[in-house]
Design a protein around this motif. Structure first.
Motif, PDB file in Angstrom:
ATOM      1  N   SER A   1      -7.894  -2.605  -4.334  1.00  0.00           N
ATOM      2  CA  SER A   1      -8.979  -1.687  -4.365  1.00  0.00           C
ATOM      3  C   SER A   1      -8.498  -0.368  -4.306  1.00  0.00           C
ATOM      4  O   SER A   1      -8.772   0.705  -4.974  1.00  0.00           O
ATOM      5  CB  SER A   1      -9.886  -2.108  -3.335  1.00  0.00           C
ATOM      6  N   CYS A   2      -7.516  -0.136  -3.177  1.00  0.00           N
ATOM      7  CA  CYS A   2      -6.771   1.132  -2.972  1.00  0.00           C
ATOM      8  C   CYS A   2      -5.944   1.558  -4.214  1.00  0.00           C
ATOM      9  O   CYS A   2      -5.980   2.768  -4.458  1.00  0.00           O
ATOM     10  CB  CYS A   2      -6.014   1.130  -1.865  1.00  0.00           C
TER      11      CYS A   2
ATOM     12  N   SER B   1      -6.298   0.914  -7.283  1.00  0.00           N
ATOM     13  CA  SER B   1      -7.316   0.941  -8.277  1.00  0.00           C
ATOM     14  C   SER B   1      -7.741   2.463  -8.161  1.00  0.00           C
ATOM     15  O   SER B   1      -8.015   3.267  -8.997  1.00  0.00           O
ATOM     16  CB  SER B   1      -8.757   0.079  -8.313  1.00  0.00           C
ATOM     17  N   ASP B   2      -8.288   2.616  -6.738  1.00  0.00           N
ATOM     18  CA  ASP B   2      -8.574   4.155  -6.538  1.00  0.00           C
ATOM     19  C   ASP B   2      -7.744   5.213  -6.798  1.00  0.00           C
ATOM     20  O   ASP B   2      -8.047   6.415  -7.127  1.00  0.00           O
ATOM     21  CB  ASP B   2      -9.127   4.334  -4.989  1.00  0.00           C
TER      22      ASP B   2
ATOM     23  N   TRP C   1      -7.396   7.066  -0.679  1.00  0.00           N
ATOM     24  CA  TRP C   1      -6.560   5.657  -0.950  1.00  0.00           C
ATOM     25  C   TRP C   1      -5.295   5.506  -0.233  1.00  0.00           C
ATOM     26  O   TRP C   1      -4.952   4.290   0.260  1.00  0.00           O
ATOM     27  CB  TRP C   1      -6.550   5.254  -2.433  1.00  0.00           C
TER      28      TRP C   1
END
Length: 230
Positions: A136-137, A139-140, A92
């Motif tokens: 998204s990153c 969240s990862d 990420w």
């Protein structure tokens, strides 16, 4: 009696008029932003570049601001494509770092558009995709809810603010390319009486706009990484 054929210039002009659309206009804006980086684009200049009457632009965009938003949205898409293509990293953090660095690079490449990034919402799909990518990153990374949005806000505001500032710098100094010294005053001023500045003077003088951006980006990502792994 057969009508005379138009010369080649007339054929090309007619053909370009027929094929004029929003994408073609944005292409022309970006081309002008690269070729004439210190010029503010106008409908008249776009018409000249495209070989059409300036009023033709109004069939696709309401005003100059609408074209600017579309061009800036294209820059977001370009940065995301460059940051995630080919040998894109899988973690990420390197993914996020690569995209945000690509975004600043694109602003430098098209400075008259990039300089508007901090104060302009594009309302377009390109910007939405980049927002989704950043979320998204993060969240990862293990962030969620308010903390995820907190770090998104920090990264976006920092990158857009710093990136548009570097673009302004490039407009003023076209050959700087993001490498303008960060603390020029330290180079010429007397630092007697400022012991920490004196101690770190050579390090401070090595800073330029891009490595200063990288330092700040790393600090934000360090914090996000620590919080995400708790």
């Amino acid at each position: 009696m057969a009508q005379p054929r138009p010369d080649r210039g007339e054929e090309q002009l007619t053909d370009r008029r027929v094929r004029l659309d929003a994408e073609t206009i944005v292409d022309a804006v970006l081309q002008l932003a690269r070729d004439e980086p210190q010029s503010r684009f106008t409908f008249k200049r776009l018409g000249e570049a495209l070989g059409v009457d300036a009023t033709a632009m109004y069939r696709h965009f309401r005003n100059r601001d609408a074209i600017l938003r579309a061009a800036l949205d294209r820059l977001f898409s370009m940065a995301l494509s460059e940051g995630t293509s080919g040998d894109s990293p899988t973690g990420w953090r390197p993914r996020l770092e690569r995209y945000l660095t690509s975004l600043v690079d694109v602003f430098i490449k098209y400075p008259s558009i990039g300089c508007e990034a901090f104060a302009t919402d594009t309302f377009g799909q390109g910007e939405l995709r980049t927002i989704e990518f950043v979320l998204s990153c993060l969240s990862d990374a293990g962030l969620s809810d308010d903390r995820l949005v907190h770090y998104y806000a920090a990264l976006e505001s920092y990158t857009l603010g710093h990136g548009s500032g570097i673009a302004q710098e490039v407009l003023a100094k076209p050959n700087s390319n993001g490498h303008e010294p960060w603390l020029q005053a330290v180079a010429v001023a007397s630092v007697s009486g400022f012991p920490l500045i004196e101690e770190h003077r050579h390090r401070l003088l090595s800073l330029d706009s891009l490595n200063t951006f990288s330092a700040g980006l790393s600090a934000i990502l360090d914090s996000a990484e620590r919080e995400g792994t708790r």
